[in-house]
Write a protein that holds these residues in place. Structure first.
Motif, PDB file in Angstrom:
ATOM      1  N   ILE A  20       0.701  -1.004  -0.080  1.00  0.00           N
ATOM      2  CA  ILE A  20       0.075   0.208   0.027  1.00  0.00           C
ATOM      3  C   ILE A  20       0.808   1.327   0.080  1.00  0.00           C
ATOM      4  O   ILE A  20       0.584   2.182  -0.464  1.00  0.00           O
ATOM      5  CB  ILE A  20      -0.866  -0.058   1.199  1.00  0.00           C
ATOM      6  CG1 ILE A  20      -1.895  -1.263   1.086  1.00  0.00           C
ATOM      7  CG2 ILE A  20      -1.610   1.315   1.259  1.00  0.00           C
ATOM      8  CD1 ILE A  20      -2.873  -1.548   2.213  1.00  0.00           C
ATOM      9  N   ILE A  21       1.876   1.222   0.720  1.00  0.00           N
ATOM     10  CA  ILE A  21       2.800   2.368   0.683  1.00  0.00           C
ATOM     11  C   ILE A  21       3.421   2.620  -0.531  1.00  0.00           C
ATOM     12  O   ILE A  21       3.580   3.795  -0.930  1.00  0.00           O
ATOM     13  CB  ILE A  21       4.014   2.404   2.017  1.00  0.00           C
ATOM     14  CG1 ILE A  21       3.370   2.321   3.141  1.00  0.00           C
ATOM     15  CG2 ILE A  21       5.036   3.309   1.856  1.00  0.00           C
ATOM     16  CD1 ILE A  21       2.746   3.741   3.433  1.00  0.00           C
ATOM     17  N   ASN A  22       4.008   1.630  -0.977  1.00  0.00           N
ATOM     18  CA  ASN A  22       4.465   1.608  -2.521  1.00  0.00           C
ATOM     19  C   ASN A  22       3.327   2.272  -3.518  1.00  0.00           C
ATOM     20  O   ASN A  22       3.895   3.017  -4.346  1.00  0.00           O
ATOM     21  CB  ASN A  22       5.016   0.189  -3.136  1.00  0.00           C
ATOM     22  CG  ASN A  22       6.181  -0.252  -2.404  1.00  0.00           C
ATOM     23  OD1 ASN A  22       6.871   0.422  -1.962  1.00  0.00           O
ATOM     24  ND2 ASN A  22       6.436  -1.470  -2.260  1.00  0.00           N
ATOM     25  N   ARG A  23       2.314   2.094  -3.378  1.00  0.00           N
ATOM     26  CA  ARG A  23       1.136   2.379  -4.387  1.00  0.00           C
ATOM     27  C   ARG A  23       0.927   3.919  -3.892  1.00  0.00           C
ATOM     28  O   ARG A  23       0.616   4.680  -4.948  1.00  0.00           O
ATOM     29  CB  ARG A  23      -0.364   1.546  -4.099  1.00  0.00           C
ATOM     30  CG  ARG A  23      -0.165   0.242  -4.719  1.00  0.00           C
ATOM     31  CD  ARG A  23      -1.263  -0.694  -4.355  1.00  0.00           C
ATOM     32  NE  ARG A  23      -1.084  -2.044  -4.698  1.00  0.00           N
ATOM     33  CZ  ARG A  23      -1.926  -2.892  -4.068  1.00  0.00           C
ATOM     34  NH1 ARG A  23      -2.766  -2.560  -3.237  1.00  0.00           N
ATOM     35  NH2 ARG A  23      -1.658  -4.198  -4.565  1.00  0.00           N
ATOM     36  N   PHE A  24       0.773   4.255  -2.688  1.00  0.00           N
ATOM     37  CA  PHE A  24       0.819   5.597  -2.052  1.00  0.00           C
ATOM     38  C   PHE A  24       1.890   6.681  -2.827  1.00  0.00           C
ATOM     39  O   PHE A  24       1.387   7.677  -3.483  1.00  0.00           O
ATOM     40  CB  PHE A  24       0.846   5.752  -0.852  1.00  0.00           C
ATOM     41  CG  PHE A  24       0.824   7.237  -0.301  1.00  0.00           C
ATOM     42  CD1 PHE A  24      -0.642   7.655   0.051  1.00  0.00           C
ATOM     43  CD2 PHE A  24       1.852   7.885   0.017  1.00  0.00           C
ATOM     44  CE1 PHE A  24      -0.464   8.959   0.608  1.00  0.00           C
ATOM     45  CE2 PHE A  24       1.755   9.156   0.663  1.00  0.00           C
ATOM     46  CZ  PHE A  24       0.406   9.697   0.872  1.00  0.00           C
ATOM     47  N   PHE A  25       3.192   6.128  -2.814  1.00  0.00           N
ATOM     48  CA  PHE A  25       4.284   7.063  -3.351  1.00  0.00           C
ATOM     49  C   PHE A  25       4.275   6.730  -5.092  1.00  0.00           C
ATOM     50  O   PHE A  25       4.352   7.824  -5.739  1.00  0.00           O
ATOM     51  CB  PHE A  25       5.553   6.625  -2.724  1.00  0.00           C
ATOM     52  CG  PHE A  25       5.841   7.315  -1.374  1.00  0.00           C
ATOM     53  CD1 PHE A  25       5.898   8.625  -1.354  1.00  0.00           C
ATOM     54  CD2 PHE A  25       5.370   6.363  -0.123  1.00  0.00           C
ATOM     55  CE1 PHE A  25       6.036   9.349   0.143  1.00  0.00           C
ATOM     56  CE2 PHE A  25       5.452   6.998   1.042  1.00  0.00           C
ATOM     57  CZ  PHE A  25       5.666   8.549   1.110  1.00  0.00           C
TER      58      PHE A  25
END
Length: 491
Positions: A339-344
Protein backbone atom coordinates in the motif's frame (compact mmCIF):
# COMPACT_ATOMS: atom_id res chain seq x y z
CA UNK A 1 38.25 -19.37 9.09
CA UNK A 2 36.55 -16.61 7.11
CA UNK A 3 32.79 -16.47 7.70
CA UNK A 4 32.02 -16.80 3.99
CA UNK A 5 33.80 -20.18 3.98
CA UNK A 6 31.28 -21.86 6.28
CA UNK A 7 28.11 -20.09 5.12
CA UNK A 8 27.70 -20.18 1.35
CA UNK A 9 25.15 -17.36 1.21
CA UNK A 10 26.94 -15.03 3.64
CA UNK A 11 28.61 -12.74 1.10
CA UNK A 12 25.38 -12.52 -0.87
CA UNK A 13 23.26 -11.56 2.15
CA UNK A 14 25.52 -9.81 4.66
CA UNK A 15 24.92 -6.26 3.40
CA UNK A 16 21.17 -6.60 2.82
CA UNK A 17 20.11 -8.91 5.63
CA UNK A 18 21.71 -7.63 8.81
CA UNK A 19 20.21 -6.12 11.94
CA UNK A 20 21.28 -2.59 10.97
CA UNK A 21 19.01 -2.76 7.91
CA UNK A 22 16.12 -4.38 9.83
CA UNK A 23 13.09 -2.09 9.76
CA UNK A 24 11.05 -4.24 12.14
CA UNK A 25 13.14 -3.66 15.26
CA UNK A 26 13.76 -7.38 15.80
CA UNK A 27 17.50 -7.27 16.44
CA UNK A 28 17.33 -8.19 20.12
CA UNK A 29 14.78 -10.93 19.45
CA UNK A 30 16.94 -12.30 16.64
CA UNK A 31 20.05 -12.42 18.80
CA UNK A 32 18.08 -14.15 21.55
CA UNK A 33 16.72 -16.78 19.11
CA UNK A 34 20.21 -17.35 17.67
CA UNK A 35 21.43 -18.22 21.16
CA UNK A 36 18.37 -20.41 21.78
CA UNK A 37 18.87 -22.33 18.52
CA UNK A 38 22.50 -23.11 19.21
CA UNK A 39 22.17 -24.22 22.83
CA UNK A 40 21.29 -27.81 21.81
CA UNK A 41 20.06 -29.93 18.88
CA UNK A 42 16.33 -29.79 18.22
CA UNK A 43 13.59 -28.93 15.72
CA UNK A 44 11.93 -25.53 16.24
CA UNK A 45 8.82 -24.10 14.60
CA UNK A 46 9.03 -20.35 13.90
CA UNK A 47 5.39 -19.29 13.69
CA UNK A 48 4.34 -16.12 11.90
CA UNK A 49 1.32 -15.16 9.84
CA UNK A 50 1.59 -14.30 6.16
CA UNK A 51 3.26 -10.97 5.58
CA UNK A 52 4.84 -10.78 9.04
CA UNK A 53 8.40 -10.77 7.67
CA UNK A 54 9.46 -14.39 8.32
CA UNK A 55 11.77 -14.60 5.30
CA UNK A 56 13.47 -11.27 6.07
CA UNK A 57 13.95 -12.39 9.67
CA UNK A 58 15.25 -15.87 8.87
CA UNK A 59 17.81 -14.51 6.40
CA UNK A 60 19.09 -12.03 8.98
CA UNK A 61 19.25 -14.93 11.42
CA UNK A 62 21.41 -16.77 8.85
CA UNK A 63 23.91 -13.88 8.84
CA UNK A 64 23.83 -13.68 12.64
CA UNK A 65 24.51 -17.42 13.05
CA UNK A 66 27.32 -17.30 10.50
CA UNK A 67 28.93 -14.45 12.43
CA UNK A 68 28.65 -16.61 15.56
CA UNK A 69 30.86 -19.17 13.79
CA UNK A 70 28.10 -21.72 13.18
CA UNK A 71 27.78 -23.58 9.88
CA UNK A 72 24.32 -22.60 8.64
CA UNK A 73 22.17 -23.91 5.80
CA UNK A 74 19.18 -22.13 4.22
CA UNK A 75 16.58 -24.07 2.21
CA UNK A 76 13.60 -22.44 0.50
CA UNK A 77 11.40 -25.51 0.10
CA UNK A 78 8.78 -23.65 -1.92
CA UNK A 79 11.30 -23.36 -4.77
CA UNK A 80 11.14 -27.16 -5.07
CA UNK A 81 7.39 -27.52 -4.54
CA UNK A 82 7.10 -28.93 -8.06
CA UNK A 83 9.16 -31.95 -6.98
CA UNK A 84 7.59 -35.18 -5.78
CA UNK A 85 10.60 -36.10 -3.68
CA UNK A 86 11.39 -33.76 -0.77
CA UNK A 87 14.08 -36.16 0.45
CA UNK A 88 16.06 -35.60 -2.74
CA UNK A 89 15.62 -31.81 -2.45
CA UNK A 90 16.72 -31.56 1.18
CA UNK A 91 19.58 -34.00 0.61
CA UNK A 92 20.84 -31.96 -2.31
CA UNK A 93 20.72 -28.61 -0.47
CA UNK A 94 22.09 -30.01 2.77
CA UNK A 95 24.99 -31.87 1.18
CA UNK A 96 25.92 -28.98 -1.09
CA UNK A 97 25.98 -26.39 1.68
CA UNK A 98 27.73 -28.61 4.25
CA UNK A 99 30.28 -29.79 1.69
CA UNK A 100 30.97 -26.09 1.09
CA UNK A 101 32.69 -26.06 4.49
CA UNK A 102 35.03 -28.93 3.59
CA UNK A 103 36.27 -27.11 0.48
CA UNK A 104 38.33 -24.93 2.81
CA UNK A 105 41.91 -26.09 3.27
CA UNK A 106 42.41 -27.97 6.51
CA UNK A 107 44.60 -26.25 9.12
CA UNK A 108 48.01 -27.70 9.88
CA UNK A 109 47.75 -31.06 11.64
CA UNK A 110 44.13 -31.57 10.58
CA UNK A 111 44.70 -33.06 7.10
CA UNK A 112 44.09 -36.61 8.32
CA UNK A 113 40.82 -35.55 9.95
CA UNK A 114 39.72 -33.89 6.72
CA UNK A 115 40.47 -37.07 4.76
CA UNK A 116 38.35 -38.98 7.25
CA UNK A 117 35.59 -36.40 6.86
CA UNK A 118 35.58 -36.82 3.08
CA UNK A 119 35.27 -40.57 3.49
CA UNK A 120 32.35 -40.19 5.86
CA UNK A 121 30.80 -37.66 3.53
CA UNK A 122 30.94 -40.18 0.69
CA UNK A 123 29.46 -42.82 2.98
CA UNK A 124 26.66 -40.40 3.82
CA UNK A 125 25.96 -39.82 0.13
CA UNK A 126 25.88 -43.57 -0.42
CA UNK A 127 23.37 -44.21 2.37
CA UNK A 128 21.19 -41.33 1.21
CA UNK A 129 21.32 -42.92 -2.22
CA UNK A 130 19.91 -46.13 -0.77
CA UNK A 131 16.99 -44.22 0.74
CA UNK A 132 16.34 -42.40 -2.49
CA UNK A 133 16.44 -45.66 -4.40
CA UNK A 134 13.92 -47.23 -2.09
CA UNK A 135 11.76 -44.13 -1.72
CA UNK A 136 8.58 -46.13 -1.25
CA UNK A 137 10.11 -48.04 1.63
CA UNK A 138 11.25 -44.78 3.17
CA UNK A 139 7.72 -43.41 2.96
CA UNK A 140 6.44 -46.55 4.64
CA UNK A 141 9.01 -46.11 7.39
CA UNK A 142 7.87 -42.53 7.90
CA UNK A 143 4.55 -43.81 9.20
CA UNK A 144 2.26 -42.40 6.52
CA UNK A 145 -1.13 -44.04 7.32
CA UNK A 146 -2.31 -44.05 3.71
CA UNK A 147 0.76 -45.99 2.51
CA UNK A 148 0.64 -48.35 5.48
CA UNK A 149 -3.03 -49.11 4.84
CA UNK A 150 -2.34 -49.85 1.19
CA UNK A 151 0.60 -52.12 2.08
CA UNK A 152 -1.40 -54.03 4.69
CA UNK A 153 -4.23 -54.48 2.22
CA UNK A 154 -1.82 -55.90 -0.36
CA UNK A 155 -0.32 -58.27 2.23
CA UNK A 156 -3.77 -59.45 3.28
CA UNK A 157 -4.68 -60.15 -0.31
CA UNK A 158 -1.57 -62.31 -0.70
CA UNK A 159 -2.36 -64.24 2.50
CA UNK A 160 -5.86 -65.28 1.40
CA UNK A 161 -4.90 -66.19 -2.18
CA UNK A 162 -5.53 -69.98 -2.62
CA UNK A 163 -2.61 -72.28 -3.53
CA UNK A 164 -0.13 -69.45 -3.29
CA UNK A 165 3.30 -70.74 -4.27
CA UNK A 166 6.25 -69.19 -2.45
CA UNK A 167 8.32 -69.40 -5.57
CA UNK A 168 5.93 -67.35 -7.68
CA UNK A 169 6.95 -64.01 -9.10
CA UNK A 170 4.60 -62.20 -6.68
CA UNK A 171 6.27 -63.76 -3.66
CA UNK A 172 9.71 -62.87 -4.97
CA UNK A 173 8.52 -59.29 -5.45
CA UNK A 174 7.20 -59.20 -1.87
CA UNK A 175 10.51 -60.54 -0.53
CA UNK A 176 12.40 -57.89 -2.52
CA UNK A 177 10.24 -55.13 -1.04
CA UNK A 178 10.84 -56.48 2.46
CA UNK A 179 14.60 -56.65 1.88
CA UNK A 180 14.69 -53.11 0.49
CA UNK A 181 12.60 -51.86 3.37
CA UNK A 182 15.00 -53.33 5.95
CA UNK A 183 17.98 -51.89 4.10
CA UNK A 184 16.42 -48.45 3.96
CA UNK A 185 15.76 -48.50 7.73
CA UNK A 186 19.40 -49.35 8.36
CA UNK A 187 20.43 -46.60 5.93
CA UNK A 188 18.43 -44.04 7.93
CA UNK A 189 20.23 -45.09 11.14
CA UNK A 190 23.57 -44.79 9.35
CA UNK A 191 22.67 -41.35 7.98
CA UNK A 192 22.04 -40.00 11.47
CA UNK A 193 25.34 -41.42 12.74
CA UNK A 194 27.29 -39.97 9.81
CA UNK A 195 25.66 -36.54 10.18
CA UNK A 196 26.52 -36.36 13.86
CA UNK A 197 30.07 -37.48 13.17
CA UNK A 198 30.49 -34.94 10.37
CA UNK A 199 29.31 -32.13 12.64
CA UNK A 200 31.92 -33.18 15.20
CA UNK A 201 34.65 -33.26 12.51
CA UNK A 202 33.68 -29.76 11.38
CA UNK A 203 34.17 -28.57 14.94
CA UNK A 204 37.53 -30.40 15.26
CA UNK A 205 38.99 -29.44 11.88
CA UNK A 206 37.82 -25.85 11.48
CA UNK A 207 37.08 -24.85 15.10
CA UNK A 208 33.50 -24.04 14.14
CA UNK A 209 30.65 -24.16 16.61
CA UNK A 210 27.99 -26.82 16.52
CA UNK A 211 25.14 -27.52 16.13
CA UNK A 212 24.90 -26.90 12.41
CA UNK A 213 21.72 -24.85 11.95
CA UNK A 214 19.31 -25.66 9.09
CA UNK A 215 16.81 -22.90 8.27
CA UNK A 216 13.73 -24.12 6.39
CA UNK A 217 11.71 -21.33 4.77
CA UNK A 218 8.35 -21.01 2.96
CA UNK A 219 6.97 -24.40 4.08
CA UNK A 220 3.44 -23.04 4.47
CA UNK A 221 3.36 -21.99 0.81
CA UNK A 222 3.93 -25.56 -0.42
CA UNK A 223 1.31 -28.06 -1.53
CA UNK A 224 -0.21 -29.70 1.58
CA UNK A 225 1.14 -33.20 0.85
CA UNK A 226 4.59 -31.84 0.00
CA UNK A 227 4.72 -29.76 3.20
CA UNK A 228 3.90 -32.82 5.32
CA UNK A 229 6.49 -34.92 3.48
CA UNK A 230 9.16 -32.29 4.17
CA UNK A 231 8.44 -32.55 7.90
CA UNK A 232 8.56 -36.34 7.72
CA UNK A 233 11.95 -36.18 5.99
CA UNK A 234 13.37 -33.84 8.64
CA UNK A 235 12.00 -35.96 11.48
CA UNK A 236 13.15 -39.36 10.25
CA UNK A 237 16.33 -38.61 8.34
CA UNK A 238 17.98 -35.53 9.78
CA UNK A 239 16.82 -35.02 13.35
CA UNK A 240 20.05 -35.93 15.10
CA UNK A 241 22.75 -34.63 17.44
CA UNK A 242 24.82 -31.84 15.94
CA UNK A 243 21.94 -30.38 13.89
CA UNK A 244 19.21 -27.89 14.75
CA UNK A 245 16.31 -27.13 12.43
CA UNK A 246 14.28 -23.93 12.41
CA UNK A 247 11.17 -24.32 10.25
CA UNK A 248 9.40 -21.05 9.42
CA UNK A 249 5.65 -21.48 8.90
CA UNK A 250 2.27 -19.95 9.31
CA UNK A 251 1.36 -22.72 11.72
CA UNK A 252 -2.39 -22.23 11.37
CA UNK A 253 -2.10 -22.68 7.60
CA UNK A 254 0.11 -25.73 8.14
CA UNK A 255 -2.57 -27.24 10.38
CA UNK A 256 -5.10 -26.77 7.56
CA UNK A 257 -2.68 -28.56 5.24
CA UNK A 258 -2.54 -31.51 7.63
CA UNK A 259 -6.34 -31.66 7.82
CA UNK A 260 -6.63 -31.52 4.04
CA UNK A 261 -4.59 -34.74 3.94
CA UNK A 262 -5.98 -36.63 6.96
CA UNK A 263 -9.49 -35.18 7.34
CA UNK A 264 -11.14 -32.20 9.04
CA UNK A 265 -11.58 -34.08 12.32
CA UNK A 266 -7.90 -34.99 12.51
CA UNK A 267 -5.99 -33.43 15.46
CA UNK A 268 -3.51 -31.38 13.44
CA UNK A 269 -1.98 -29.65 16.48
CA UNK A 270 -1.16 -32.96 18.14
CA UNK A 271 0.21 -34.30 14.86
CA UNK A 272 2.58 -31.34 14.42
CA UNK A 273 3.90 -31.77 17.97
CA UNK A 274 5.53 -34.97 16.68
CA UNK A 275 7.84 -32.86 14.57
CA UNK A 276 8.58 -29.79 16.69
CA UNK A 277 10.31 -29.69 20.06
CA UNK A 278 9.40 -26.03 20.57
CA UNK A 279 7.35 -23.32 18.87
CA UNK A 280 8.58 -19.74 18.70
CA UNK A 281 6.23 -16.94 17.67
CA UNK A 282 7.57 -14.06 15.63
CA UNK A 283 6.79 -10.87 17.60
CA UNK A 284 4.44 -8.35 16.08
CA UNK A 285 5.88 -5.17 14.64
CA UNK A 286 5.16 -1.60 15.74
CA UNK A 287 3.76 -0.14 12.54
CA UNK A 288 4.73 3.38 13.58
CA UNK A 289 8.33 2.30 14.21
CA UNK A 290 8.35 0.41 10.92
CA UNK A 291 7.06 3.38 8.92
CA UNK A 292 9.49 5.74 10.65
CA UNK A 293 12.36 3.40 9.79
CA UNK A 294 11.37 3.63 6.13
CA UNK A 295 12.35 7.33 6.12
CA UNK A 296 9.38 8.13 3.92
CA UNK A 297 10.05 11.36 2.03
CA UNK A 298 6.98 13.58 1.75
CA UNK A 299 8.90 16.81 1.49
CA UNK A 300 10.41 16.05 -1.93
CA UNK A 301 7.07 16.88 -3.57
CA UNK A 302 7.27 20.53 -2.55
CA UNK A 303 9.69 21.26 -5.39
CA UNK A 304 7.14 19.83 -7.81
CA UNK A 305 4.46 22.18 -6.42
CA UNK A 306 2.49 19.28 -4.97
CA UNK A 307 0.56 20.43 -1.92
CA UNK A 308 -0.05 17.60 0.54
CA UNK A 309 -2.91 18.30 2.98
CA UNK A 310 -4.01 18.15 5.75
CA UNK A 311 -0.53 17.67 7.30
CA UNK A 312 0.97 20.52 5.32
CA UNK A 313 3.04 21.76 8.30
CA UNK A 314 4.26 18.40 9.60
CA UNK A 315 4.08 15.67 6.98
CA UNK A 316 5.35 13.05 9.45
CA UNK A 317 1.86 13.14 10.99
CA UNK A 318 0.88 11.04 7.98
CA UNK A 319 2.82 8.16 9.52
CA UNK A 320 0.76 8.14 12.71
CA UNK A 321 -2.45 8.30 10.67
CA UNK A 322 -1.36 5.49 8.33
CA UNK A 323 -0.27 3.26 11.23
CA UNK A 324 -3.63 3.71 12.98
CA UNK A 325 -5.57 2.81 9.84
CA UNK A 326 -3.38 -0.22 9.12
CA UNK A 327 -3.74 -1.47 12.67
CA UNK A 328 -7.50 -1.18 13.07
CA UNK A 329 -7.98 -2.82 9.66
CA UNK A 330 -5.58 -5.67 10.58
CA UNK A 331 -3.29 -5.08 7.60
CA UNK A 332 -0.09 -7.11 7.81
CA UNK A 333 3.45 -5.97 7.14
CA UNK A 334 3.73 -7.27 3.57
CA UNK A 335 0.43 -5.59 2.68
CA UNK A 336 1.53 -2.37 4.38
CA UNK A 337 4.56 -2.36 2.11
CA UNK A 338 2.38 -2.81 -0.96
CA UNK A 339 0.00 0.00 0.00
CA UNK A 340 2.84 2.39 0.82
CA UNK A 341 4.44 1.67 -2.55
CA UNK A 342 1.14 2.45 -4.30
CA UNK A 343 0.75 5.63 -2.28
CA UNK A 344 4.10 7.02 -3.40
CA UNK A 345 3.67 5.72 -6.95
CA UNK A 346 0.49 7.80 -7.04
CA UNK A 347 2.26 10.93 -5.78
CA UNK A 348 5.11 10.42 -8.25
CA UNK A 349 2.65 10.14 -11.11
CA UNK A 350 0.73 13.22 -9.97
CA UNK A 351 3.95 15.25 -9.72
CA UNK A 352 4.66 14.58 -13.40
CA UNK A 353 1.12 15.26 -14.62
CA UNK A 354 0.66 18.87 -13.52
CA UNK A 355 -2.01 20.77 -15.43
CA UNK A 356 -1.67 23.96 -13.34
CA UNK A 357 0.99 25.63 -11.24
CA UNK A 358 -0.05 23.65 -8.13
CA UNK A 359 -1.79 20.39 -7.39
CA UNK A 360 -3.47 19.71 -4.04
CA UNK A 361 -3.70 16.11 -2.82
CA UNK A 362 -5.42 15.07 0.38
CA UNK A 363 -3.24 12.27 1.79
CA UNK A 364 -6.00 11.09 4.15
CA UNK A 365 -8.46 10.57 1.30
CA UNK A 366 -5.80 8.92 -0.85
CA UNK A 367 -4.75 6.45 1.85
CA UNK A 368 -8.31 5.51 2.82
CA UNK A 369 -9.11 4.91 -0.86
CA UNK A 370 -5.99 2.78 -1.32
CA UNK A 371 -6.89 0.63 1.70
CA UNK A 372 -10.47 0.23 0.46
CA UNK A 373 -9.14 -0.94 -2.89
CA UNK A 374 -6.51 -3.24 -1.36
CA UNK A 375 -9.10 -4.94 0.83
CA UNK A 376 -11.46 -5.16 -2.14
CA UNK A 377 -13.97 -2.97 -0.31
CA UNK A 378 -14.24 -0.12 -2.78
CA UNK A 379 -17.19 2.19 -2.24
CA UNK A 380 -19.22 3.04 -5.32
CA UNK A 381 -19.14 6.76 -4.69
CA UNK A 382 -18.93 9.81 -6.95
CA UNK A 383 -18.19 13.48 -6.39
CA UNK A 384 -21.81 13.98 -5.29
CA UNK A 385 -22.24 10.83 -3.17
CA UNK A 386 -23.07 10.74 0.50
CA UNK A 387 -20.02 9.77 2.55
CA UNK A 388 -19.84 6.11 3.63
CA UNK A 389 -17.05 3.63 4.33
CA UNK A 390 -16.67 -0.14 4.25
CA UNK A 391 -13.30 -0.30 6.03
CA UNK A 392 -12.86 0.30 9.74
CA UNK A 393 -12.45 3.99 10.62
CA UNK A 394 -14.27 3.96 13.95
CA UNK A 395 -12.56 4.90 17.17
CA UNK A 396 -10.90 2.35 19.37
CA UNK A 397 -8.23 1.97 22.04
CA UNK A 398 -5.40 2.34 19.52
CA UNK A 399 -6.57 5.63 18.04
CA UNK A 400 -7.77 8.98 19.27
CA UNK A 401 -11.50 9.68 19.52
CA UNK A 402 -11.93 12.03 16.55
CA UNK A 403 -10.43 9.70 13.93
CA UNK A 404 -13.68 8.77 12.17
CA UNK A 405 -15.08 12.32 12.13
CA UNK A 406 -11.70 13.59 10.93
CA UNK A 407 -11.70 11.15 7.99
CA UNK A 408 -15.28 12.03 7.15
CA UNK A 409 -14.41 15.74 7.11
CA UNK A 410 -11.52 15.06 4.71
CA UNK A 411 -13.90 13.26 2.34
CA UNK A 412 -16.30 16.18 2.72
CA UNK A 413 -13.48 18.32 1.29
CA UNK A 414 -13.41 16.30 -1.97
CA UNK A 415 -17.13 15.85 -2.62
CA UNK A 416 -19.86 18.35 -3.45
CA UNK A 417 -23.50 18.98 -2.56
CA UNK A 418 -26.14 21.66 -3.02
CA UNK A 419 -26.97 24.19 -0.33
CA UNK A 420 -28.03 27.74 0.40
CA UNK A 421 -25.95 28.07 3.58
CA UNK A 422 -22.15 28.06 3.19
CA UNK A 423 -19.95 27.77 6.28
CA UNK A 424 -16.45 29.17 6.68
CA UNK A 425 -13.97 29.23 9.56
CA UNK A 426 -15.40 32.47 10.87
CA UNK A 427 -19.11 31.93 10.28
CA UNK A 428 -21.50 31.29 7.42
CA UNK A 429 -23.17 32.94 4.43
CA UNK A 430 -26.74 32.63 3.18
CA UNK A 431 -27.46 32.38 -0.56
CA UNK A 432 -30.78 33.35 -2.11
CA UNK A 433 -30.80 30.07 -4.02
CA UNK A 434 -29.33 26.56 -3.86
CA UNK A 435 -25.85 26.31 -5.31
CA UNK A 436 -23.10 23.72 -5.68
CA UNK A 437 -20.59 23.80 -2.81
CA UNK A 438 -18.05 21.48 -1.23
CA UNK A 439 -19.81 19.18 1.19
CA UNK A 440 -17.62 20.44 4.02
CA UNK A 441 -18.96 23.96 3.39
CA UNK A 442 -22.50 22.77 4.08
CA UNK A 443 -21.49 21.96 7.67
CA UNK A 444 -20.06 23.90 10.56
CA UNK A 445 -16.47 22.62 10.49
CA UNK A 446 -15.05 25.05 13.05
CA UNK A 447 -14.94 22.34 15.71
CA UNK A 448 -13.61 19.48 13.56
CA UNK A 449 -10.73 17.70 15.29
CA UNK A 450 -7.78 15.97 13.63
CA UNK A 451 -6.61 12.47 14.52
CA UNK A 452 -4.12 14.21 16.79
CA UNK A 453 -6.91 15.98 18.64
CA UNK A 454 -6.22 19.50 17.31
CA UNK A 455 -8.66 21.69 15.44
CA UNK A 456 -8.07 21.93 11.68
CA UNK A 457 -10.64 24.53 10.69
CA UNK A 458 -7.92 26.83 9.34
CA UNK A 459 -6.49 24.01 7.20
CA UNK A 460 -9.92 23.24 5.79
CA UNK A 461 -10.29 26.92 4.98
CA UNK A 462 -6.96 26.85 3.16
CA UNK A 463 -8.08 23.87 1.11
CA UNK A 464 -11.38 25.54 0.26
CA UNK A 465 -9.49 28.58 -1.03
CA UNK A 466 -7.34 26.38 -3.27
CA UNK A 467 -10.47 24.74 -4.67
CA UNK A 468 -11.58 28.08 -6.07
CA UNK A 469 -8.11 29.00 -7.33
CA UNK A 470 -7.69 28.60 -11.08
CA UNK A 471 -3.94 28.09 -10.66
CA UNK A 472 -4.40 24.94 -8.58
CA UNK A 473 -5.55 21.50 -9.67
CA UNK A 474 -7.69 20.58 -6.66
CA UNK A 475 -8.42 16.84 -6.71
CA UNK A 476 -12.00 15.73 -6.14
CA UNK A 477 -12.96 12.17 -5.23
CA UNK A 478 -13.27 10.94 -8.80
CA UNK A 479 -9.67 12.05 -9.44
CA UNK A 480 -8.53 9.92 -6.49
CA UNK A 481 -10.64 7.02 -7.69
CA UNK A 482 -8.97 6.97 -11.12
CA UNK A 483 -5.42 7.04 -9.76
CA UNK A 484 -6.25 4.43 -7.09
CA UNK A 485 -7.51 2.05 -9.75
CA UNK A 486 -4.33 2.60 -11.77
CA UNK A 487 -2.07 1.94 -8.78
CA UNK A 488 -4.09 -1.16 -7.91
CA UNK A 489 -2.23 -3.01 -10.66
CA UNK A 490 0.98 -2.72 -8.61
CA UNK A 491 1.59 -5.65 -6.23
Amino acid sequence: MDVSNHASKFNQWKDTYNWDTCKTNRKEFGQFIAQFLTSESRVINLNGIYGSGKTEFIRRLYVELANLNHPVVYIDVWESDFSNNPLAVICSELLEQIEYVFKEKAPSGKVKDKKNAKEKFNDLKSRLGVCLKYAESAVLFSGDPITIAATKAASKAIEVTPNFNASTQSQKYTETIQKNHIESIQAVKDIKEYLTYLSELIEIIYALNIPIVILIDELDRCRPNYAIEVLEVIKHFFETDGFTFLVATNTEVLEHSVKSIYGVDFDAQLYLRRFFDRKVSLPSVSLIDYLLSRNLDFEKYRKDNVLLYPYVVNQLSNINFFANLFKINKIELREVEQIINRFFATLDYAAKQLTASDILINTVVLMVGLIEHHLDKQVNRSNTSEISFTIEISTGPVVSDPLSSFIESMFDCVTITSGSKCFSESGHSIFPEQRSILRVQSKNFSNVQSDGGKGIANLISEMINYEGNGNCNYWMWEDYQKIIELSGHIE
